[in-house]
Design an enzyme around this catalytic site. Structure first.
Site, PDB file in Angstrom:
ATOM      1  N   CYS A 122       0.803  -1.233   0.000  1.00 23.92           N
ATOM      2  CA  CYS A 122       0.000   0.000   0.000  1.00 23.92           C
ATOM      3  C   CYS A 122       0.832   1.277   0.000  1.00 23.92           C
ATOM      4  CB  CYS A 122      -0.941   0.012   1.197  1.00 23.92           C
ATOM      5  SG  CYS A 122      -2.095  -1.381   1.219  1.00 23.92           S
ATOM      6  N   HIS A 379      -8.984   3.349  -2.582  1.00 26.21           N
ATOM      7  CA  HIS A 379      -7.574   3.062  -2.319  1.00 26.21           C
ATOM      8  C   HIS A 379      -7.026   2.102  -3.371  1.00 26.21           C
ATOM      9  CE1 HIS A 379      -3.903   1.804  -0.485  1.00 26.21           C
ATOM     10  NE2 HIS A 379      -4.373   0.835   0.266  1.00 26.21           N
ATOM     11  N   CYS A 409      -0.398   2.583   6.457  1.00 24.45           N
ATOM     12  CA  CYS A 409       0.026   1.265   6.910  1.00 24.45           C
ATOM     13  C   CYS A 409       0.316   0.420   5.670  1.00 24.45           C
ATOM     14  CB  CYS A 409      -1.039   0.613   7.787  1.00 24.45           C
ATOM     15  SG  CYS A 409      -2.630   0.312   6.975  1.00 24.45           S
ATOM     16  N   GLY A 411       0.693  -3.673   4.171  1.00 27.86           N
ATOM     17  CA  GLY A 411       0.456  -5.091   4.375  1.00 27.86           C
ATOM     18  C   GLY A 411       1.726  -5.846   4.732  1.00 27.86           C
TER      19      GLY A 411
END
Length: 423
Positions: A122, A379, A409, A411
Protein backbone atom coordinates in the site's frame (compact mmCIF):
# COMPACT_ATOMS: atom_id res chain seq x y z
CA UNK A 1 35.72 -3.59 26.03
CA UNK A 2 36.36 -5.53 22.82
CA UNK A 3 37.34 -3.80 19.58
CA UNK A 4 33.90 -4.59 18.13
CA UNK A 5 32.10 -3.11 21.14
CA UNK A 6 34.28 -0.03 21.07
CA UNK A 7 33.56 0.50 17.37
CA UNK A 8 29.82 0.06 17.97
CA UNK A 9 29.95 2.62 20.77
CA UNK A 10 31.75 5.03 18.45
CA UNK A 11 29.13 4.59 15.71
CA UNK A 12 26.32 5.19 18.21
CA UNK A 13 28.04 8.37 19.34
CA UNK A 14 28.31 9.58 15.76
CA UNK A 15 24.63 8.83 15.11
CA UNK A 16 23.59 10.63 18.28
CA UNK A 17 25.67 13.63 17.25
CA UNK A 18 24.07 13.63 13.78
CA UNK A 19 20.57 13.60 15.28
CA UNK A 20 21.51 16.38 17.68
CA UNK A 21 22.71 18.48 14.73
CA UNK A 22 19.29 18.44 13.03
CA UNK A 23 17.75 21.94 13.30
CA UNK A 24 14.50 21.90 15.27
CA UNK A 25 11.17 23.57 14.56
CA UNK A 26 9.29 24.79 11.49
CA UNK A 27 11.57 27.64 10.45
CA UNK A 28 14.52 25.51 9.31
CA UNK A 29 12.36 23.35 7.03
CA UNK A 30 10.62 26.41 5.60
CA UNK A 31 13.94 27.82 4.39
CA UNK A 32 14.97 27.24 0.78
CA UNK A 33 18.10 25.63 -0.61
CA UNK A 34 19.22 24.97 -4.20
CA UNK A 35 19.55 21.30 -3.24
CA UNK A 36 15.95 20.92 -2.03
CA UNK A 37 14.12 18.02 -3.67
CA UNK A 38 11.04 19.77 -5.05
CA UNK A 39 7.77 18.75 -6.66
CA UNK A 40 6.85 20.74 -9.76
CA UNK A 41 3.74 18.82 -10.81
CA UNK A 42 1.46 16.29 -9.12
CA UNK A 43 -1.82 14.93 -10.42
CA UNK A 44 -4.04 11.87 -10.60
CA UNK A 45 -6.92 10.26 -12.43
CA UNK A 46 -10.34 10.12 -10.86
CA UNK A 47 -10.72 7.09 -8.58
CA UNK A 48 -13.61 4.81 -9.52
CA UNK A 49 -15.23 1.78 -7.92
CA UNK A 50 -13.66 -1.58 -8.65
CA UNK A 51 -15.74 -3.83 -10.90
CA UNK A 52 -18.45 -1.27 -11.62
CA UNK A 53 -16.94 2.20 -11.79
CA UNK A 54 -16.08 4.28 -14.81
CA UNK A 55 -12.50 2.99 -15.13
CA UNK A 56 -13.21 -0.70 -14.66
CA UNK A 57 -12.48 -1.54 -18.32
CA UNK A 58 -9.30 0.54 -18.59
CA UNK A 59 -6.08 -1.50 -18.16
CA UNK A 60 -3.61 -0.28 -15.53
CA UNK A 61 -1.00 0.55 -18.18
CA UNK A 62 -3.53 2.71 -20.06
CA UNK A 63 -4.30 4.59 -16.85
CA UNK A 64 -0.57 5.18 -16.49
CA UNK A 65 -0.30 6.45 -20.09
CA UNK A 66 -3.02 9.01 -19.42
CA UNK A 67 -1.41 10.13 -16.18
CA UNK A 68 2.10 10.49 -17.60
CA UNK A 69 0.79 12.34 -20.67
CA UNK A 70 -1.11 14.70 -18.41
CA UNK A 71 2.01 15.28 -16.31
CA UNK A 72 3.97 16.29 -19.42
CA UNK A 73 1.13 18.48 -20.69
CA UNK A 74 0.62 20.27 -17.40
CA UNK A 75 4.32 20.74 -16.57
CA UNK A 76 5.30 21.60 -20.17
CA UNK A 77 8.59 19.81 -19.48
CA UNK A 78 10.60 18.36 -22.35
CA UNK A 79 10.16 14.61 -21.78
CA UNK A 80 13.78 13.95 -22.77
CA UNK A 81 14.85 15.68 -19.54
CA UNK A 82 13.25 12.91 -17.44
CA UNK A 83 15.83 10.22 -16.75
CA UNK A 84 13.83 7.72 -14.69
CA UNK A 85 10.25 6.84 -13.85
CA UNK A 86 9.39 4.67 -10.83
CA UNK A 87 5.90 3.17 -10.80
CA UNK A 88 4.40 1.63 -7.68
CA UNK A 89 1.90 -1.15 -8.30
CA UNK A 90 0.85 -4.17 -6.25
CA UNK A 91 -1.21 -6.53 -8.39
CA UNK A 92 0.17 -6.84 -11.97
CA UNK A 93 1.81 -10.17 -12.89
CA UNK A 94 5.52 -9.64 -13.26
CA UNK A 95 5.21 -6.44 -11.30
CA UNK A 96 4.05 -4.50 -14.35
CA UNK A 97 7.62 -3.85 -15.46
CA UNK A 98 7.09 -4.58 -19.17
CA UNK A 99 3.81 -2.77 -19.70
CA UNK A 100 4.88 0.25 -17.63
CA UNK A 101 7.97 0.74 -19.79
CA UNK A 102 5.70 0.50 -22.84
CA UNK A 103 3.26 2.97 -21.25
CA UNK A 104 6.02 5.56 -20.80
CA UNK A 105 6.90 5.28 -24.49
CA UNK A 106 3.25 5.68 -25.53
CA UNK A 107 2.93 8.68 -23.19
CA UNK A 108 5.68 10.48 -25.09
CA UNK A 109 8.86 9.74 -23.18
CA UNK A 110 11.87 8.80 -25.33
CA UNK A 111 13.66 5.47 -25.10
CA UNK A 112 16.36 7.25 -23.07
CA UNK A 113 13.94 7.57 -20.13
CA UNK A 114 14.31 4.51 -17.90
CA UNK A 115 11.33 2.91 -16.14
CA UNK A 116 11.01 0.54 -13.20
CA UNK A 117 8.10 -0.97 -11.30
CA UNK A 118 8.16 -1.57 -7.56
CA UNK A 119 5.92 -3.09 -4.92
CA UNK A 120 5.86 -2.18 -1.25
CA UNK A 121 2.17 -2.95 -1.07
CA UNK A 122 0.00 0.00 0.00
CA UNK A 123 2.98 2.38 0.21
CA UNK A 124 4.21 1.64 -3.32
CA UNK A 125 3.25 5.07 -4.70
CA UNK A 126 5.08 6.87 -1.90
CA UNK A 127 8.05 4.52 -2.21
CA UNK A 128 8.23 5.39 -5.93
CA UNK A 129 8.46 9.09 -5.07
CA UNK A 130 11.09 8.46 -2.40
CA UNK A 131 13.16 6.25 -4.72
CA UNK A 132 13.22 9.02 -7.32
CA UNK A 133 14.02 11.65 -4.68
CA UNK A 134 16.91 9.57 -3.37
CA UNK A 135 18.24 9.03 -6.91
CA UNK A 136 18.18 12.80 -7.46
CA UNK A 137 19.78 13.51 -4.09
CA UNK A 138 22.59 11.02 -4.76
CA UNK A 139 23.32 12.49 -8.20
CA UNK A 140 22.26 9.37 -10.09
CA UNK A 141 19.63 11.35 -12.00
CA UNK A 142 18.57 14.99 -12.25
CA UNK A 143 14.83 14.69 -12.97
CA UNK A 144 12.41 11.83 -12.38
CA UNK A 145 8.80 10.82 -11.91
CA UNK A 146 7.34 8.88 -8.99
CA UNK A 147 4.02 7.29 -9.91
CA UNK A 148 1.50 4.70 -8.81
CA UNK A 149 -1.24 2.78 -10.60
CA UNK A 150 -3.70 -0.01 -9.91
CA UNK A 151 -6.54 -1.65 -11.76
CA UNK A 152 -8.19 -3.55 -8.95
CA UNK A 153 -11.12 -4.30 -11.25
CA UNK A 154 -8.97 -6.56 -13.39
CA UNK A 155 -6.29 -7.83 -11.04
CA UNK A 156 -7.58 -7.91 -7.45
CA UNK A 157 -8.31 -11.31 -5.92
CA UNK A 158 -6.82 -14.44 -4.31
CA UNK A 159 -4.37 -14.89 -7.18
CA UNK A 160 -2.52 -11.76 -6.09
CA UNK A 161 -0.90 -13.69 -3.21
CA UNK A 162 1.32 -16.72 -3.88
CA UNK A 163 1.15 -19.88 -1.81
CA UNK A 164 3.64 -20.11 1.05
CA UNK A 165 6.24 -22.86 1.14
CA UNK A 166 6.55 -25.23 4.08
CA UNK A 167 9.59 -23.27 5.23
CA UNK A 168 7.63 -20.01 5.42
CA UNK A 169 4.66 -21.72 7.06
CA UNK A 170 6.95 -23.19 9.72
CA UNK A 171 7.93 -19.76 11.05
CA UNK A 172 5.36 -18.44 13.57
CA UNK A 173 5.75 -14.78 12.60
CA UNK A 174 6.35 -15.29 8.88
CA UNK A 175 3.12 -17.20 8.35
CA UNK A 176 1.20 -14.23 9.73
CA UNK A 177 2.24 -12.25 6.65
CA UNK A 178 -0.48 -13.96 4.63
CA UNK A 179 -3.35 -13.42 7.08
CA UNK A 180 -6.00 -11.38 5.22
CA UNK A 181 -5.93 -7.73 6.24
CA UNK A 182 -9.62 -7.67 7.07
CA UNK A 183 -9.20 -10.55 9.48
CA UNK A 184 -6.16 -9.13 11.25
CA UNK A 185 -7.74 -5.66 11.36
CA UNK A 186 -10.81 -7.16 13.01
CA UNK A 187 -8.58 -8.72 15.65
CA UNK A 188 -6.70 -5.46 16.14
CA UNK A 189 -9.95 -3.54 16.59
CA UNK A 190 -10.97 -5.91 19.37
CA UNK A 191 -7.55 -5.99 21.02
CA UNK A 192 -7.18 -2.21 20.92
CA UNK A 193 -10.82 -1.54 21.94
CA UNK A 194 -11.84 0.45 18.86
CA UNK A 195 -15.64 0.25 19.00
CA UNK A 196 -17.94 -0.28 16.03
CA UNK A 197 -19.64 2.99 16.92
CA UNK A 198 -16.39 4.95 16.75
CA UNK A 199 -15.35 3.28 13.50
CA UNK A 200 -18.67 4.09 11.86
CA UNK A 201 -18.52 7.69 13.07
CA UNK A 202 -15.00 8.05 11.63
CA UNK A 203 -16.06 6.50 8.32
CA UNK A 204 -19.19 8.66 8.06
CA UNK A 205 -17.06 11.74 8.65
CA UNK A 206 -14.74 10.68 5.80
CA UNK A 207 -17.69 10.39 3.41
CA UNK A 208 -19.17 13.68 4.53
CA UNK A 209 -15.87 15.58 4.20
CA UNK A 210 -15.20 14.07 0.78
CA UNK A 211 -18.69 14.90 -0.49
CA UNK A 212 -18.38 18.48 0.68
CA UNK A 213 -14.92 18.77 -0.91
CA UNK A 214 -16.11 17.30 -4.20
CA UNK A 215 -19.12 19.59 -4.36
CA UNK A 216 -16.84 22.56 -3.70
CA UNK A 217 -14.50 21.49 -6.52
CA UNK A 218 -11.56 20.91 -4.20
CA UNK A 219 -10.37 17.83 -6.09
CA UNK A 220 -10.66 19.40 -9.54
CA UNK A 221 -7.10 20.76 -9.69
CA UNK A 222 -5.52 17.41 -8.88
CA UNK A 223 -7.69 15.31 -11.22
CA UNK A 224 -7.09 14.88 -14.95
CA UNK A 225 -10.33 13.53 -16.49
CA UNK A 226 -10.29 10.64 -18.95
CA UNK A 227 -12.28 11.27 -22.12
CA UNK A 228 -13.69 8.88 -24.71
CA UNK A 229 -12.99 5.67 -22.82
CA UNK A 230 -14.75 2.35 -23.26
CA UNK A 231 -17.18 1.29 -20.57
CA UNK A 232 -19.24 -1.91 -20.58
CA UNK A 233 -22.36 -1.49 -18.49
CA UNK A 234 -22.27 -4.31 -15.91
CA UNK A 235 -26.07 -4.52 -15.87
CA UNK A 236 -26.79 -4.53 -19.62
CA UNK A 237 -23.42 -5.46 -21.19
CA UNK A 238 -23.89 -2.44 -23.44
CA UNK A 239 -20.64 -0.82 -24.56
CA UNK A 240 -20.51 2.94 -24.13
CA UNK A 241 -17.96 5.70 -24.68
CA UNK A 242 -17.80 7.89 -21.57
CA UNK A 243 -15.85 10.63 -19.85
CA UNK A 244 -14.71 10.08 -16.25
CA UNK A 245 -13.98 13.31 -14.43
CA UNK A 246 -14.82 12.69 -10.77
CA UNK A 247 -14.29 10.10 -8.06
CA UNK A 248 -17.40 7.92 -8.19
CA UNK A 249 -17.10 6.23 -4.79
CA UNK A 250 -18.11 9.37 -2.91
CA UNK A 251 -21.71 9.06 -1.78
CA UNK A 252 -24.32 11.38 -0.31
CA UNK A 253 -26.39 10.57 2.75
CA UNK A 254 -23.81 8.46 4.61
CA UNK A 255 -24.18 8.72 8.38
CA UNK A 256 -22.94 6.74 11.34
CA UNK A 257 -26.50 5.49 11.73
CA UNK A 258 -26.73 4.22 8.16
CA UNK A 259 -23.35 2.50 8.46
CA UNK A 260 -24.45 0.83 11.68
CA UNK A 261 -26.97 -1.20 9.67
CA UNK A 262 -24.30 -2.97 7.58
CA UNK A 263 -23.39 -6.52 8.56
CA UNK A 264 -19.79 -7.22 9.67
CA UNK A 265 -17.64 -8.70 6.90
CA UNK A 266 -15.10 -10.81 8.75
CA UNK A 267 -16.78 -12.08 11.95
CA UNK A 268 -20.38 -12.40 13.11
CA UNK A 269 -19.65 -10.28 16.16
CA UNK A 270 -17.17 -8.09 14.29
CA UNK A 271 -17.02 -4.36 13.69
CA UNK A 272 -15.42 -4.02 10.23
CA UNK A 273 -17.56 -3.90 7.09
CA UNK A 274 -17.57 -2.47 3.58
CA UNK A 275 -18.69 0.94 4.83
CA UNK A 276 -15.85 1.56 7.29
CA UNK A 277 -12.99 0.16 5.19
CA UNK A 278 -11.22 1.53 2.12
CA UNK A 279 -12.93 1.01 -1.20
CA UNK A 280 -11.60 -1.30 -3.91
CA UNK A 281 -10.77 1.16 -6.68
CA UNK A 282 -8.99 1.90 -9.94
CA UNK A 283 -6.71 4.87 -10.52
CA UNK A 284 -3.26 6.32 -11.18
CA UNK A 285 -1.17 9.27 -9.96
CA UNK A 286 2.21 10.83 -10.80
CA UNK A 287 4.64 13.28 -9.20
CA UNK A 288 7.44 15.17 -11.00
CA UNK A 289 10.59 15.70 -8.90
CA UNK A 290 13.90 17.52 -9.30
CA UNK A 291 16.24 19.77 -7.33
CA UNK A 292 15.25 23.39 -6.74
CA UNK A 293 18.16 24.67 -8.83
CA UNK A 294 17.01 22.49 -11.72
CA UNK A 295 13.42 23.69 -11.46
CA UNK A 296 14.51 27.32 -11.42
CA UNK A 297 16.79 26.80 -14.42
CA UNK A 298 13.96 25.20 -16.41
CA UNK A 299 11.30 27.66 -15.28
CA UNK A 300 9.26 24.96 -13.56
CA UNK A 301 6.70 26.15 -11.03
CA UNK A 302 7.50 24.66 -7.62
CA UNK A 303 4.59 23.21 -5.66
CA UNK A 304 6.62 22.24 -2.62
CA UNK A 305 9.46 20.11 -1.38
CA UNK A 306 10.14 16.77 0.26
CA UNK A 307 11.76 17.17 3.68
CA UNK A 308 12.09 13.66 5.12
CA UNK A 309 10.69 10.16 4.91
CA UNK A 310 10.60 6.97 6.93
CA UNK A 311 9.88 3.29 6.54
CA UNK A 312 9.41 0.97 9.51
CA UNK A 313 8.42 -2.58 10.31
CA UNK A 314 5.82 -3.78 12.83
CA UNK A 315 4.35 -7.17 13.65
CA UNK A 316 2.51 -8.60 10.61
CA UNK A 317 -0.71 -9.03 12.61
CA UNK A 318 -0.50 -5.36 13.63
CA UNK A 319 0.15 -3.90 10.18
CA UNK A 320 -2.50 -1.25 10.85
CA UNK A 321 -0.34 0.52 13.42
CA UNK A 322 2.28 1.33 10.76
CA UNK A 323 1.57 5.10 10.65
CA UNK A 324 1.81 5.29 14.45
CA UNK A 325 5.41 4.08 14.24
CA UNK A 326 6.43 5.71 10.93
CA UNK A 327 5.15 9.26 11.48
CA UNK A 328 7.26 10.05 14.58
CA UNK A 329 10.37 8.81 12.74
CA UNK A 330 9.73 11.10 9.76
CA UNK A 331 9.00 14.02 12.10
CA UNK A 332 12.19 13.40 14.06
CA UNK A 333 14.24 13.31 10.85
CA UNK A 334 12.67 16.64 9.84
CA UNK A 335 13.34 18.13 13.26
CA UNK A 336 9.70 19.02 13.95
CA UNK A 337 6.95 17.94 16.33
CA UNK A 338 3.47 16.62 15.57
CA UNK A 339 2.05 20.07 16.39
CA UNK A 340 4.23 21.73 13.73
CA UNK A 341 2.26 19.87 11.05
CA UNK A 342 -0.73 21.61 9.46
CA UNK A 343 -2.29 18.71 7.53
CA UNK A 344 -1.97 14.94 7.81
CA UNK A 345 -2.96 12.71 4.91
CA UNK A 346 -3.16 9.24 6.51
CA UNK A 347 -4.50 6.40 4.40
CA UNK A 348 -7.80 5.03 5.68
CA UNK A 349 -7.17 1.34 5.02
CA UNK A 350 -9.67 0.65 7.79
CA UNK A 351 -11.38 3.11 10.09
CA UNK A 352 -10.22 1.00 13.03
CA UNK A 353 -6.49 1.28 12.36
CA UNK A 354 -6.52 4.89 11.16
CA UNK A 355 -8.53 6.06 14.14
CA UNK A 356 -6.29 4.15 16.55
CA UNK A 357 -3.16 5.71 15.04
CA UNK A 358 -4.61 9.23 15.20
CA UNK A 359 -5.61 8.79 18.83
CA UNK A 360 -2.41 7.08 19.92
CA UNK A 361 -0.28 9.78 18.28
CA UNK A 362 -2.41 12.47 19.90
CA UNK A 363 -3.11 14.22 16.62
CA UNK A 364 -5.71 16.93 16.19
CA UNK A 365 -8.42 15.08 14.23
CA UNK A 366 -9.31 18.30 12.40
CA UNK A 367 -5.88 18.17 10.75
CA UNK A 368 -6.32 14.59 9.53
CA UNK A 369 -7.73 13.98 6.04
CA UNK A 370 -9.65 17.27 5.96
CA UNK A 371 -11.25 16.30 2.62
CA UNK A 372 -11.95 12.68 3.46
CA UNK A 373 -9.89 9.66 2.60
CA UNK A 374 -9.78 6.17 1.14
CA UNK A 375 -12.98 5.08 2.88
CA UNK A 376 -14.83 7.70 0.86
CA UNK A 377 -13.05 7.80 -2.51
CA UNK A 378 -10.99 4.63 -2.68
CA UNK A 379 -7.57 3.06 -2.32
CA UNK A 380 -6.04 1.77 -5.56
CA UNK A 381 -3.26 -0.02 -3.72
CA UNK A 382 -0.08 1.03 -5.50
CA UNK A 383 -1.42 4.47 -6.37
CA UNK A 384 -2.44 5.94 -3.01
CA UNK A 385 1.02 7.08 -1.87
CA UNK A 386 1.47 9.19 -5.02
CA UNK A 387 -2.13 10.43 -4.88
CA UNK A 388 -1.65 11.78 -1.37
CA UNK A 389 1.06 14.16 -2.60
CA UNK A 390 -1.27 16.04 -4.96
CA UNK A 391 -4.12 16.01 -2.44
CA UNK A 392 -1.84 17.37 0.28
CA UNK A 393 -0.27 20.17 -1.75
CA UNK A 394 -3.66 21.29 -3.06
CA UNK A 395 -5.08 21.47 0.45
CA UNK A 396 -2.05 23.32 1.83
CA UNK A 397 -2.24 25.78 -1.06
CA UNK A 398 -5.96 26.44 -0.65
CA UNK A 399 -5.67 27.06 3.08
CA UNK A 400 -2.40 29.01 3.06
CA UNK A 401 -0.70 26.40 5.24
CA UNK A 402 2.78 25.01 4.89
CA UNK A 403 3.69 21.68 6.51
CA UNK A 404 2.10 18.34 5.69
CA UNK A 405 2.61 14.64 6.32
CA UNK A 406 1.56 11.67 4.20
CA UNK A 407 1.48 8.18 5.69
CA UNK A 408 -0.03 4.72 5.40
CA UNK A 409 0.03 1.26 6.91
CA UNK A 410 1.51 -1.48 4.75
CA UNK A 411 0.46 -5.09 4.37
CA UNK A 412 2.65 -7.75 6.08
CA UNK A 413 3.49 -5.27 8.85
CA UNK A 414 5.13 -2.01 7.81
CA UNK A 415 4.49 1.70 7.72
CA UNK A 416 5.73 4.68 5.71
CA UNK A 417 5.55 8.43 6.17
CA UNK A 418 6.94 11.59 4.59
CA UNK A 419 7.10 15.26 5.54
CA UNK A 420 6.42 17.85 2.81
CA UNK A 421 6.46 21.66 2.73
CA UNK A 422 4.30 23.79 0.44
CA UNK A 423 6.10 26.50 -1.50
Amino acid sequence: MSNAQARLSQIRSHLASSEADIPRGREPILSKSPDDIVVTCALRTPFTKGGKGGLKDVPAADLLVHTLRSLLSRSKLDPSFVEDIAVGSVLPPGGGATEFRAAALVAGFPESTAVKSLNRQCSSGLQACIDIANAIRSGMIEIGVGAGVESMSSQYGPGAVTEFSELLESHPEAKNCKVPMGVLSEKMAKDRSISRKDQDAFAASSYQKALKAQQAGKFDDEIEPLKDIKFIDPKTDEEKIITVAKDDGIRDGITAESLAKIKPAFAKDGSIHAGNASQISDGAAAVLLMKRRTAERLGQKILGKLVSSSVVGVKPLLMGIGPWKAIPVALQKAGISKDDVDVYEINEAFASQCLWCVRELGLDEKKVNPNGGAIAFGHPLGCTGARQVSTLFNELGRTGKKVGVTSMCVGTGMGMAAVWVKE
